[in-house]
Write an enzyme that holds these catalytic residues in place. Structure first.
Site, PDB file in Angstrom:
ATOM      1  N   ARG A  45       0.686  -0.566  -0.223  1.00  0.00           N
ATOM      2  CA  ARG A  45       0.015  -0.433  -0.112  1.00  0.00           C
ATOM      3  C   ARG A  45       1.126   0.953  -0.013  1.00  0.00           C
ATOM      4  O   ARG A  45       2.116   1.414   0.631  1.00  0.00           O
ATOM      5  CB  ARG A  45      -0.596  -0.023   0.755  1.00  0.00           C
ATOM      6  CG  ARG A  45      -0.117   0.306   2.390  1.00  0.00           C
ATOM      7  CD  ARG A  45      -1.243  -0.360   3.776  1.00  0.00           C
ATOM      8  NE  ARG A  45      -0.700  -1.023   4.426  1.00  0.00           N
ATOM      9  CZ  ARG A  45      -1.528  -1.360   5.633  1.00  0.00           C
ATOM     10  NH1 ARG A  45      -2.650  -1.326   5.383  1.00  0.00           N
ATOM     11  NH2 ARG A  45      -0.952  -2.142   6.749  1.00  0.00           N
ATOM     12  N   GLU A  56      -3.246   5.630   4.819  1.00  0.00           N
ATOM     13  CA  GLU A  56      -2.707   4.721   4.118  1.00  0.00           C
ATOM     14  C   GLU A  56      -3.697   4.819   2.348  1.00  0.00           C
ATOM     15  O   GLU A  56      -5.190   5.218   2.501  1.00  0.00           O
ATOM     16  CB  GLU A  56      -2.767   2.932   4.422  1.00  0.00           C
ATOM     17  CG  GLU A  56      -1.417   3.649   5.455  1.00  0.00           C
ATOM     18  CD  GLU A  56      -1.446   2.292   6.519  1.00  0.00           C
ATOM     19  OE1 GLU A  56      -0.504   1.814   6.925  1.00  0.00           O
ATOM     20  OE2 GLU A  56      -2.647   1.900   6.742  1.00  0.00           O
ATOM     21  N   ARG A 112     -13.172  -7.080   8.262  1.00  0.00           N
ATOM     22  CA  ARG A 112     -12.720  -7.959   7.835  1.00  0.00           C
ATOM     23  C   ARG A 112     -11.278  -8.287   8.333  1.00  0.00           C
ATOM     24  O   ARG A 112     -10.807  -9.847   8.225  1.00  0.00           O
ATOM     25  CB  ARG A 112     -12.733  -7.541   6.588  1.00  0.00           C
ATOM     26  CG  ARG A 112     -11.917  -6.015   6.429  1.00  0.00           C
ATOM     27  CD  ARG A 112     -10.194  -6.211   6.299  1.00  0.00           C
ATOM     28  NE  ARG A 112      -8.962  -5.378   5.807  1.00  0.00           N
ATOM     29  CZ  ARG A 112      -8.158  -5.046   6.418  1.00  0.00           C
ATOM     30  NH1 ARG A 112      -7.503  -5.427   7.445  1.00  0.00           N
ATOM     31  NH2 ARG A 112      -7.103  -3.925   5.244  1.00  0.00           N
ATOM     32  N   ASP A 161      -6.614  -4.245  29.292  1.00  0.00           N
ATOM     33  CA  ASP A 161      -5.765  -3.529  28.502  1.00  0.00           C
ATOM     34  C   ASP A 161      -5.381  -2.128  29.505  1.00  0.00           C
ATOM     35  O   ASP A 161      -6.117  -2.942  30.729  1.00  0.00           O
ATOM     36  CB  ASP A 161      -7.707  -3.207  28.127  1.00  0.00           C
ATOM     37  CG  ASP A 161      -6.645  -1.500  27.071  1.00  0.00           C
ATOM     38  OD1 ASP A 161      -7.432  -2.100  25.050  1.00  0.00           O
ATOM     39  OD2 ASP A 161      -6.401  -0.724  27.280  1.00  0.00           O
ATOM     40  N   VAL A 224      -1.626  -8.223  16.183  1.00  0.00           N
ATOM     41  CA  VAL A 224      -2.512  -7.899  14.412  1.00  0.00           C
ATOM     42  C   VAL A 224      -2.632  -5.699  14.551  1.00  0.00           C
ATOM     43  O   VAL A 224      -2.281  -5.557  14.279  1.00  0.00           O
ATOM     44  CB  VAL A 224      -4.197  -7.414  15.467  1.00  0.00           C
ATOM     45  CG1 VAL A 224      -5.175  -6.810  13.921  1.00  0.00           C
ATOM     46  CG2 VAL A 224      -5.040  -8.289  15.130  1.00  0.00           C
ATOM     47  N   GLY A 225      -2.280  -5.453  16.086  1.00  0.00           N
ATOM     48  CA  GLY A 225      -1.951  -4.396  16.131  1.00  0.00           C
ATOM     49  C   GLY A 225      -0.629  -3.322  15.599  1.00  0.00           C
ATOM     50  O   GLY A 225       0.003  -2.994  15.237  1.00  0.00           O
ATOM     51  N   GLY A 226       0.569  -4.611  15.265  1.00  0.00           N
ATOM     52  CA  GLY A 226       1.953  -4.130  14.886  1.00  0.00           C
ATOM     53  C   GLY A 226       1.305  -4.042  13.326  1.00  0.00           C
ATOM     54  O   GLY A 226       2.048  -5.292  12.740  1.00  0.00           O
ATOM     55  N   ASP A 227       1.505  -2.258  12.888  1.00  0.00           N
ATOM     56  CA  ASP A 227       1.101  -2.354  11.544  1.00  0.00           C
ATOM     57  C   ASP A 227       1.221  -1.404  10.700  1.00  0.00           C
ATOM     58  O   ASP A 227       1.389  -1.449   9.525  1.00  0.00           O
ATOM     59  CB  ASP A 227      -0.388  -3.177  11.046  1.00  0.00           C
ATOM     60  CG  ASP A 227      -1.289  -1.755  12.473  1.00  0.00           C
ATOM     61  OD1 ASP A 227      -0.837  -1.060  12.498  1.00  0.00           O
ATOM     62  OD2 ASP A 227      -2.333  -1.434  11.346  1.00  0.00           O
TER      63      ASP A 227
END
Ligand code: NAD
Length: 355
Positions: A45, A56, A112, A161, A224-227
């Site tokens: 991307r 993005e 998704r 959290d 999932v959070g490290g992107d």
């Protein structure tokens, strides 16, 4: 006219289809699109980074339908009472280039992402994995929980959290979903005894949400959070002793947990596991990691599914998004006042000139 789906329309579609059926259909369509990977035109991307976040653009095309998504990632936004991630997306007909759908994708991204995580875990976690640690209870978290419940039958969550309000919000939202929720005091105790560990925190730094000593043999990590560059959640040592699976290696090497490793560190693309071309989990004792960053084909899949479901359920509206002159060569006609208006305008102009 272009079909328009707001977040409210998307929620209605999920309600009409039934949440569980929706998750299963979405996962099935994701699987089918991952299996026809070579039919897609793909690119890592476009990302515009700033000190506070990233914006993005994510395009994908299968030669028939073109999709793109605009999405941001601003971890500091919640302190301004804004969301970390917001998005919208569109579909277009490749043959004519005409847009056919424009939709909110803030909700669609969460759907998704949950579905892709569950698809990966269904192929990588040990069979019978029913307990999941969920670390980071922000906007995306309930979607992960629901997707894992629908697809893998996960029924027990160990949650943590740093923000107690986020924990309370999560428990409130999940109260009617029939899952046992265990509140944990830190990430270490959340991960203890979990078959699957999902990390979905937001902080624009090299964070260590999971260190090497927290993860038992045989666990599956859904990271999932490290992107994006400079934003990770897992300790390098943990990566080094795990089997790593990614969506699209070219993009994940820049944005995922594996940005901490060398450019040739072996990773397996999820589509190769789904097709049986490459092995998944090597043994019951292996640690598997799905290093999720989110890939454009996943956005393509959910936009196409929402377009189809909008037709099936009759939900959604139409908007006048693009100029459509009667004569396609006479775009200028749209600038002309209509005859009636012209007559009305002319005397006014004349009066002005005389004055
Ligand atoms: P959010 O800001 O709504 O929630 C993040 C939560 O993480 C907050 O509740 C925060 O308190 C918590 N948190 C932060 N640091 C923590 C720590 N050290 N330990 C425990 N909790 C911590 O964000 P969101 O919309 O839920 O998104 C979460 C992350 O997922 C973001 O980084 C986002 O960029 C990423 N994301 C990835 C994909 C993908 O496809 N991989 C898709 C969407 C979002």
């Amino acid at each position: 006219m272009v079909t328009f789906l707001s977040a409210r329309d998307i929620a209605r579609i999920v309600g009409e289809v039934g949440a569980r059926r929706f998750w299963l259909r979405l996962v099935d369509e994701l699987r089918r699109d991952f299996l026809r990977w070579d039919a897609f035109e793909k690119s890592a991307r476009y990302a515009s980074h700033s000190p506070r976040g990233v914006i993005e653009l994510m395009p994908a095309s299968d030669g028939e339908t073109f999709a793109f998504k605009f999405v941001n990632g601003h971890p500091g936004n919640t302190s301004l009472n804004l969301q970390t991630v917001v998005a919208f997306g569109a579909l277009a007909d490749v043959a004519t280039g005409y847009p056919t759908l424009i939709a909110d994708m803030t909700l669609a991204t969460a759907l998704r992402t949950g579905a892709t995580s569950a698809l990966a875990a269904a192929h990588l976690a040990r069979p019978g994995s029913k307990t999941m640690a969920l670390i980071g209870l922000g906007a995306q978290s309930e979607f992960q929980a629901c997707a894992f419940q629908a697809v893998l039958g996960v029924d027990r969550l160990r949650v943590f959290d740093v923000d107690p309000d986020a924990v309370e919000k999560f428990e409130r939202n999940m109260a009617d979903y029939g899952m046992t929720i265990v509140r944990c005091t830190d990430a270490y105790s959340a991960a203890a005894g979990a078959d699957i560990v999902t990390t979905i925190t937001a902080d624009k730094k090299f964070a260590t949400i999971l260190s090497d000593n927290m993860i038992p043999l045989g666990a599956h990590i859904n990271a999932v959070g490290g992107d994006c560059p400079g934003k990770t959640e897992l300790a390098r040592e943990l990566l080094l002793r795990s089997q790593i699976f990614v969506e699209y290696a070219a993009q994940t090497r820049v944005e995922g947990e594996i940005q901490q490793l060398g450019p040739h560190h072996p990773v397996t693309e999820l589509r190769d596991v789904l097709s049986g071309r490459r092995p998944g989990r090597a043994s019951n004792d292996a640690i598997t990691i799905f290093d999720s960053v989110g890939f454009a084909i996943e956005d393509f899949t959910i936009l196409r599914l929402l377009r189809d479901l909008a037709l099936e359920t009759g939900v959604g509206g139409k908007i006048d998004l693009i100029a459509e002159p009667e004569n396609p060569k006479d775009l200028f006609s749209l600038l002309h006042p209509l005859d009636a208006e012209r007559e009305e305008v002319a005397p006014r102009l004349k009066t002005k000139q005389l004055a």
